[in-house]
Design a protein around this motif. Structure first.
Motif, mmCIF file in Angstrom:
data_model
loop_
_atom_site.group_PDB
_atom_site.id
_atom_site.type_symbol
_atom_site.label_atom_id
_atom_site.label_comp_id
_atom_site.label_asym_id
_atom_site.label_seq_id
_atom_site.Cartn_x
_atom_site.Cartn_y
_atom_site.Cartn_z
ATOM 1 N N GLY A 1 106.082 59.122 15.567
ATOM 2 C CA GLY A 1 106.939 59.118 14.383
ATOM 3 C C GLY A 1 107.773 57.873 14.229
ATOM 4 O O GLY A 1 107.914 57.072 15.146
ATOM 5 N N TYR A 2 108.341 57.715 13.045
ATOM 6 C CA TYR A 2 109.195 56.561 12.748
ATOM 7 C C TYR A 2 110.369 56.443 13.699
ATOM 8 O O TYR A 2 110.811 55.367 14.040
ATOM 9 C CB TYR A 2 109.748 56.660 11.315
ATOM 10 N N GLU A 3 110.906 57.572 14.115
ATOM 11 C CA GLU A 3 112.100 57.544 14.958
ATOM 12 C C GLU A 3 111.752 57.498 16.440
ATOM 13 O O GLU A 3 112.614 57.601 17.288
ATOM 14 C CB GLU A 3 112.973 58.774 14.672
ATOM 15 N N GLY A 4 110.498 57.360 16.751
ATOM 16 C CA GLY A 4 110.119 57.192 18.140
ATOM 17 C C GLY A 4 109.736 58.458 18.873
ATOM 18 O O GLY A 4 109.558 58.448 20.077
ATOM 19 N N GLY A 5 109.562 59.567 18.155
ATOM 20 C CA GLY A 5 109.124 60.794 18.810
ATOM 21 C C GLY A 5 107.814 61.266 18.227
ATOM 22 O O GLY A 5 107.397 60.800 17.171
ATOM 23 N N LEU A 6 107.154 62.172 18.927
ATOM 24 C CA LEU A 6 105.910 62.718 18.389
ATOM 25 C C LEU A 6 106.233 63.638 17.225
ATOM 26 O O LEU A 6 107.190 64.401 17.272
ATOM 27 C CB LEU A 6 105.161 63.511 19.457
ATOM 28 N N PHE A 7 105.447 63.555 16.160
ATOM 29 C CA PHE A 7 105.591 64.502 15.065
ATOM 30 C C PHE A 7 105.274 65.901 15.586
ATOM 31 O O PHE A 7 104.453 66.057 16.493
ATOM 32 C CB PHE A 7 104.616 64.168 13.929
ATOM 33 N N GLU A 8 105.889 66.904 14.990
ATOM 34 C CA GLU A 8 105.623 68.276 15.423
ATOM 35 C C GLU A 8 104.147 68.616 15.308
ATOM 36 O O GLU A 8 103.592 69.304 16.144
ATOM 37 C CB GLU A 8 106.445 69.263 14.593
ATOM 38 N N ASN A 9 103.518 68.132 14.246
ATOM 39 C CA ASN A 9 102.087 68.417 14.082
ATOM 40 C C ASN A 9 101.226 67.334 14.712
ATOM 41 O O ASN A 9 100.038 67.283 14.494
ATOM 42 C CB ASN A 9 101.729 68.584 12.605
ATOM 43 N N GLY A 10 101.840 66.464 15.488
ATOM 44 C CA GLY A 10 101.104 65.373 16.117
ATOM 45 C C GLY A 10 100.762 65.649 17.563
ATOM 46 O O GLY A 10 100.690 64.737 18.371
ATOM 47 N N ALA A 11 100.583 66.927 17.887
ATOM 48 C CA ALA A 11 100.208 67.274 19.256
ATOM 49 C C ALA A 11 98.948 66.498 19.641
ATOM 50 O O ALA A 11 98.076 66.266 18.803
ATOM 51 C CB ALA A 11 99.954 68.773 19.365
ATOM 52 N N PRO A 12 98.838 66.095 20.882
ATOM 53 C CA PRO A 12 97.677 65.291 21.285
ATOM 54 C C PRO A 12 96.343 65.975 21.004
ATOM 55 O O PRO A 12 96.209 67.184 21.166
ATOM 56 C CB PRO A 12 97.884 65.124 22.793
ATOM 57 N N ILE A 13 95.398 65.188 20.562
ATOM 58 C CA ILE A 13 94.012 65.630 20.400
ATOM 59 C C ILE A 13 93.249 65.005 21.561
ATOM 60 O O ILE A 13 93.331 63.789 21.775
ATOM 61 C CB ILE A 13 93.416 65.149 19.067
ATOM 62 N N THR A 14 92.537 65.815 22.315
ATOM 63 C CA THR A 14 91.794 65.283 23.455
ATOM 64 C C THR A 14 90.306 65.545 23.276
ATOM 65 O O THR A 14 89.898 66.452 22.550
ATOM 66 C CB THR A 14 92.263 65.934 24.773
ATOM 67 N N LYS A 15 89.499 64.728 23.926
ATOM 68 C CA LYS A 15 88.056 64.878 23.876
ATOM 69 C C LYS A 15 87.441 64.301 25.135
ATOM 70 O O LYS A 15 88.094 63.562 25.860
ATOM 71 C CB LYS A 15 87.491 64.198 22.638
ATOM 72 N N GLU A 16 86.206 64.636 25.356
ATOM 73 C CA GLU A 16 85.470 64.121 26.513
ATOM 74 C C GLU A 16 85.021 62.692 26.251
ATOM 75 O O GLU A 16 84.753 62.311 25.112
ATOM 76 C CB GLU A 16 84.229 64.984 26.758
ATOM 77 N N ALA A 17 84.887 61.934 27.305
ATOM 78 C CA ALA A 17 84.416 60.550 27.185
ATOM 79 C C ALA A 17 82.911 60.518 26.899
ATOM 80 O O ALA A 17 82.164 61.386 27.341
ATOM 81 C CB ALA A 17 84.718 59.795 28.466
ATOM 82 N N HIS A 18 82.494 59.502 26.156
ATOM 83 C CA HIS A 18 81.080 59.277 25.869
ATOM 84 C C HIS A 18 80.521 58.090 26.655
ATOM 85 O O HIS A 18 79.324 58.006 26.874
ATOM 86 C CB HIS A 18 80.875 58.964 24.375
ATOM 87 N N LEU A 19 81.378 57.151 27.005
ATOM 88 C CA LEU A 19 80.939 55.883 27.573
ATOM 89 C C LEU A 19 81.416 55.701 29.002
ATOM 90 O O LEU A 19 82.293 56.425 29.474
ATOM 91 C CB LEU A 19 81.475 54.723 26.720
ATOM 92 N N ASN A 20 80.873 54.704 29.643
ATOM 93 C CA ASN A 20 81.290 54.358 30.994
ATOM 94 C C ASN A 20 82.367 53.266 30.909
ATOM 95 O O ASN A 20 82.170 52.148 31.358
ATOM 96 C CB ASN A 20 80.075 53.876 31.796
ATOM 97 N N LEU A 21 83.484 53.622 30.273
ATOM 98 C CA LEU A 21 84.607 52.703 30.091
ATOM 99 C C LEU A 21 85.880 53.405 30.558
ATOM 100 O O LEU A 21 85.927 54.636 30.587
ATOM 101 C CB LEU A 21 84.768 52.329 28.605
ATOM 102 N N PRO A 22 86.925 52.640 30.865
ATOM 103 C CA PRO A 22 88.204 53.286 31.167
ATOM 104 C C PRO A 22 88.660 54.114 29.967
ATOM 105 O O PRO A 22 88.468 53.716 28.818
ATOM 106 C CB PRO A 22 89.159 52.109 31.387
#
Length: 187
Positions: free
Chosen positions: A90-111
């Motif tokens: 967010g603009y004020e430096g915090g996560l938006f309430e609806n901005g909970a992290p979205i996670t997924k599995e990796a596809h590539l052999n990269l960090p």
């Protein structure tokens, strides 16, 4: 052979993807490279208008939190990474309430790193070292299909210790390593 769309926020990134593709002698897939424009809204509009494809990859520059001298070799300027966790900052430096992290599995052999998407350029701060900061990843993660993924190329380090000319900084960065990782995939 799959049809892969590589979506880039800026024209300079598109040029670097096309340059990399032209230097791979035998491609395993067909590619179309589309400039989405910078930011969440531009990314959303571009994704809603994509031509038919098998996979879409968001590929572009990314700032990473930390000093180059403190980060490992695989997180240096020009190195590709995959984003597997994205949050909305967010603009004020915090996560938006609806901005909970979205996670997924990796596809590539990269960090694999976490990404914060912000509507403004983040100059700070108290962000964890090795966090990627950009203006598009969260929207892409929110709208993408399960097979789609994000590759970012490290372009600068936050906070900037001195003022930089971004386009001068990224002139020498090559996307070949990242594009080659994408082309290795079997879908």
């Amino acid at each position: 052979m799959s049809k892969i769309i590589i979506l880039t926020p800026m024209e300079i990134e598109r040029e670097k993807v096309l340059s990399a593709l032209s230097r791979i002698p035998t491609l395993n897939h067909t590619y179309e490279v589309i400039v989405s424009g910078i930011g969440r809204e531009s990314t959303a509009k571009a994704m809603m208008q994509l031509p038919p494809h098998d996979v879409c990859v968001l590929m572009g520059f990314a700032a990473i939190v930390g000093k180059a001298s403190d980060l490992p070799d695989y997180l240096q300027l020009g190195k590709p990474i995959e984003i597997t966790n994205a949050s909305l900052y967010g603009y004020e430096g915090g996560l938006f309430e609806n901005g909970a992290p979205i996670t997924k599995e990796a596809h590539l052999n990269l960090p694999c790193l976490s990404s914060l998407t912000s509507d403004k350029f983040v100059r700070t701060t108290d962000l964890a070292e090795k966090t990627v900061v950009n203006m598009e990843d969260y929207t892409f993660m929110y709208l993408k299909k399960p097979q789609d993924f994000i590759v970012r190329i490290i372009s600068d380090f936050l906070p900037h210790e001195t003022e930089i000319d971004f386009f001068e900084e990224v002139k020498s960065i090559d996307f070949l390593e990242g594009v080659m990782e994408v082309d290795k995939l079997n879908f």
